[in-house]
Design a protein around this motif. Structure first.
Motif, PDB file in Angstrom:
ATOM      1  N   MET A   4       0.845  -1.194   0.000  1.00 43.02           N
ATOM      2  CA  MET A   4       0.000   0.000   0.000  1.00 43.02           C
ATOM      3  C   MET A   4       0.878   1.240   0.000  1.00 43.02           C
ATOM      4  O   MET A   4       1.842   1.337   0.756  1.00 43.02           O
ATOM      5  CB  MET A   4      -0.919  -0.002   1.222  1.00 43.02           C
ATOM      6  N   VAL A   5       0.539   2.200  -0.844  1.00 42.88           N
ATOM      7  CA  VAL A   5       1.333   3.422  -0.985  1.00 42.88           C
ATOM      8  C   VAL A   5       0.561   4.589  -0.363  1.00 42.88           C
ATOM      9  O   VAL A   5      -0.619   4.797  -0.668  1.00 42.88           O
ATOM     10  CB  VAL A   5       1.647   3.713  -2.464  1.00 42.88           C
ATOM     11  N   HIS A   6       1.227   5.329   0.520  1.00 41.42           N
ATOM     12  CA  HIS A   6       0.644   6.510   1.168  1.00 41.42           C
ATOM     13  C   HIS A   6       1.365   7.771   0.696  1.00 41.42           C
ATOM     14  O   HIS A   6       2.540   7.736   0.335  1.00 41.42           O
ATOM     15  CB  HIS A   6       0.797   6.427   2.688  1.00 41.42           C
ATOM     16  N   GLN A   7       0.643   8.883   0.768  1.00 42.96           N
ATOM     17  CA  GLN A   7       1.250  10.199   0.582  1.00 42.96           C
ATOM     18  C   GLN A   7       1.161  10.927   1.922  1.00 42.96           C
ATOM     19  O   GLN A   7       0.085  11.359   2.339  1.00 42.96           O
ATOM     20  CB  GLN A   7       0.538  10.991  -0.517  1.00 42.96           C
ATOM     21  N   PHE A   8       2.295  11.055   2.609  1.00 42.53           N
ATOM     22  CA  PHE A   8       2.334  11.625   3.946  1.00 42.53           C
ATOM     23  C   PHE A   8       3.255  12.840   3.980  1.00 42.53           C
ATOM     24  O   PHE A   8       4.072  13.055   3.081  1.00 42.53           O
ATOM     25  CB  PHE A   8       2.835  10.598   4.968  1.00 42.53           C
TER      26      PHE A   8
ATOM     27  N   ALA B 143      -2.909   5.844  -9.390  1.00 42.77           N
ATOM     28  CA  ALA B 143      -3.792   5.090 -10.276  1.00 42.77           C
ATOM     29  C   ALA B 143      -3.529   3.597 -10.124  1.00 42.77           C
ATOM     30  O   ALA B 143      -2.406   3.159  -9.851  1.00 42.77           O
ATOM     31  CB  ALA B 143      -3.579   5.525 -11.727  1.00 42.77           C
ATOM     32  N   LYS B 144      -4.589   2.811 -10.305  1.00 43.66           N
ATOM     33  CA  LYS B 144      -4.491   1.361 -10.152  1.00 43.66           C
ATOM     34  C   LYS B 144      -5.119   0.663 -11.353  1.00 43.66           C
ATOM     35  O   LYS B 144      -6.019   1.196 -11.988  1.00 43.66           O
ATOM     36  CB  LYS B 144      -5.197   0.916  -8.866  1.00 43.66           C
ATOM     37  N   SER B 145      -4.621  -0.523 -11.642  1.00 37.93           N
ATOM     38  CA  SER B 145      -5.214  -1.366 -12.681  1.00 37.93           C
ATOM     39  C   SER B 145      -5.240  -2.795 -12.169  1.00 37.93           C
ATOM     40  O   SER B 145      -4.540  -3.145 -11.203  1.00 37.93           O
ATOM     41  CB  SER B 145      -4.413  -1.268 -13.988  1.00 37.93           C
TER      42      SER B 145
ATOM     43  N   GLU C 280     -11.008  -1.835 -14.012  1.00 43.45           N
ATOM     44  CA  GLU C 280     -12.093  -2.421 -13.225  1.00 43.45           C
ATOM     45  C   GLU C 280     -11.572  -3.560 -12.357  1.00 43.45           C
ATOM     46  O   GLU C 280     -10.794  -4.398 -12.810  1.00 43.45           O
ATOM     47  CB  GLU C 280     -13.206  -2.936 -14.141  1.00 43.45           C
ATOM     48  N   ALA C 281     -12.060  -3.585 -11.093  1.00 41.98           N
ATOM     49  CA  ALA C 281     -11.637  -4.632 -10.157  1.00 41.98           C
ATOM     50  C   ALA C 281     -12.502  -5.876 -10.266  1.00 41.98           C
ATOM     51  O   ALA C 281     -12.277  -6.846  -9.546  1.00 41.98           O
ATOM     52  CB  ALA C 281     -11.690  -4.100  -8.727  1.00 41.98           C
TER      53      ALA C 281
ATOM     54  N   ALA D 285       0.613   2.599 -10.514  1.00 37.12           N
ATOM     55  CA  ALA D 285       0.847   3.361 -11.746  1.00 37.12           C
ATOM     56  C   ALA D 285       2.162   2.981 -12.426  1.00 37.12           C
ATOM     57  O   ALA D 285       2.313   3.137 -13.638  1.00 37.12           O
ATOM     58  CB  ALA D 285       0.831   4.859 -11.434  1.00 37.12           C
ATOM     59  N   LYS D 286       3.113   2.453 -11.650  1.00 36.82           N
ATOM     60  CA  LYS D 286       4.395   2.046 -12.225  1.00 36.82           C
ATOM     61  C   LYS D 286       4.382   0.618 -12.746  1.00 36.82           C
ATOM     62  O   LYS D 286       5.393   0.141 -13.260  1.00 36.82           O
ATOM     63  CB  LYS D 286       5.502   2.203 -11.179  1.00 36.82           C
TER      64      LYS D 286
END
Length: 332
Positions: free
Chosen positions: A142-146, A193-195, A214-215, A237-238
């Protein structure tokens, strides 16, 4: 009075020199106003107390970053929401002090009480931050922006766990929809972004089925040959894999048949019952009644005509019979 100040410093745990509130510009402006104009005016007769209060305020705020690092306290980072709540608490406390005409010891007590309340509020908010925001994922990446409280910079932080998030067993009736759900509760909160990529195991190897935002993967009208093993991945996104789920799917046939029975065919012409007001079909009971009435009427008419003809002929023959009888005379 100095020993009270140092006791407060010890209670706040503030030997450090960096704190999260220093990253909020509004709080820093208000702090400069409090330690500058306000304290100089309120404590002009006690410059030593003013200097100590200024030092207390500065070091208290910076010392919030030195709280013990642990699951329920502090990790050196903070999110924007928690930062906003801490800053709002501090601004309310300072504004309340400046709006009142506190002097000397009363002012000192109000500042001490406000700093202690600030520490408690910050500790509670950080505990909530730990429970609900900081690395809530039990698996995956999980990636956070802190906000880094030491550098006051917004940075990305990764909470790395085991990428495998378990296996799910699905049983689907034949001809029902097969739905593979790859979403996990923390996916939405993960930054960026996620895929999602779905695989199916065929002949001992995996084949990519679909990749997209879509999940969910929906297979309409599942068949027996849709049974098997599936897998899905969430990618950032990467393109890095952040989590994966395995599925074991079993499609059960319909009871008694391998396929759903087709709709029955329509055999023979479509017939509808006659309306209530429609006449009887030819040859029915209604036909005989009509012919009986017609025959009876015609017979009666013929009988009347025959009777009239007989009476007329009878009257014509009567004078002839009288003239032919013996002794008959003709009147003149």
């Amino acid at each position: 009075m100095p020993w009270v100040v140092w006791l407060a410093l010890w209670a706040l745990g503030i030997p450090g020199d960096r704190g999260c509130l220093q990253c909020d510009p509004g709080s820093m402006r208000l702090l400069r106003e409090l330690t500058g104009t306000y304290l100089k005016q309120q404590l002009r007769g006690d410059p030593e107390l003013r200097e100590r209060l200024e030092a207390l305020l500065q070091r208290s705020l910076k010392g919030l970053a030195e709280l013990p690092i642990g699951t329920h306290t502090f990790m050196g980072v903070i999110d924007e929401k928690t930062m906003g709540e801490v800053a709002a608490h501090f601004r309310r406390a300072v504004t309340r002090i400046m709006e009142n005409d506190f002097k000397d010891g009363q002012l000192f007590n109000e500042v001490m009480w406000s700093l202690q309340a600030l520490k408690e509020a910050f500790t509670n908010l950080m505990a909530q931050f730990q429970r609900e925001v900081f690395c809530p994922n039990k698996c995956g990446r999980m990636v956070h922006q802190f906000i880094d409280c030491w550098a006051c910079k917004t940075e990305l932080f990764s909470c790395n766990r085991n990428l495998s998030c378990g296996k799910r067993t699905l049983q689907v009736h034949q001809d029902d929809d097969l739905i593979l759900d790859c979403a996990l509760t923390w996916h939405r909160a993960s930054y960026g972004a996620k895929s999602y990529r779905f695989y199916r195991e065929v002949g001992g190897s995996e084949q990519v089925m679909v990749t997209g935002p879509e999940a969910f993967l929906i297979k309409k009208e599942a068949r027996a040959n849709d049974s098997g093993r599936y897998r899905c991945e969430m990618l950032n996104a990467k393109g890095w894999v952040c989590s994966e789920l395995h599925f074991q799917v079993t499609v059960t046939p319909l009871p008694g048949n391998s396929t759903r029975p087709p709709a029955p065919l329509l055999l023979g012409p479509l017939t509808l019952p006659p309306p209530l007001s429609s006449p009887s079909p030819p040859g029915g009971p209604g036909d005989w009644t009509v012919w009986v009435i017609i025959g009876s009427s015609a017979g009666l008419v013929l009988l009347l005509v025959a009777g009239c003809a007989w009476v007329y002929r009878r009257q014509q023959r009567m004078p002839e019979e009288d003239s032919d009888s013996p002794g008959g005379q003709v009147k003149t």
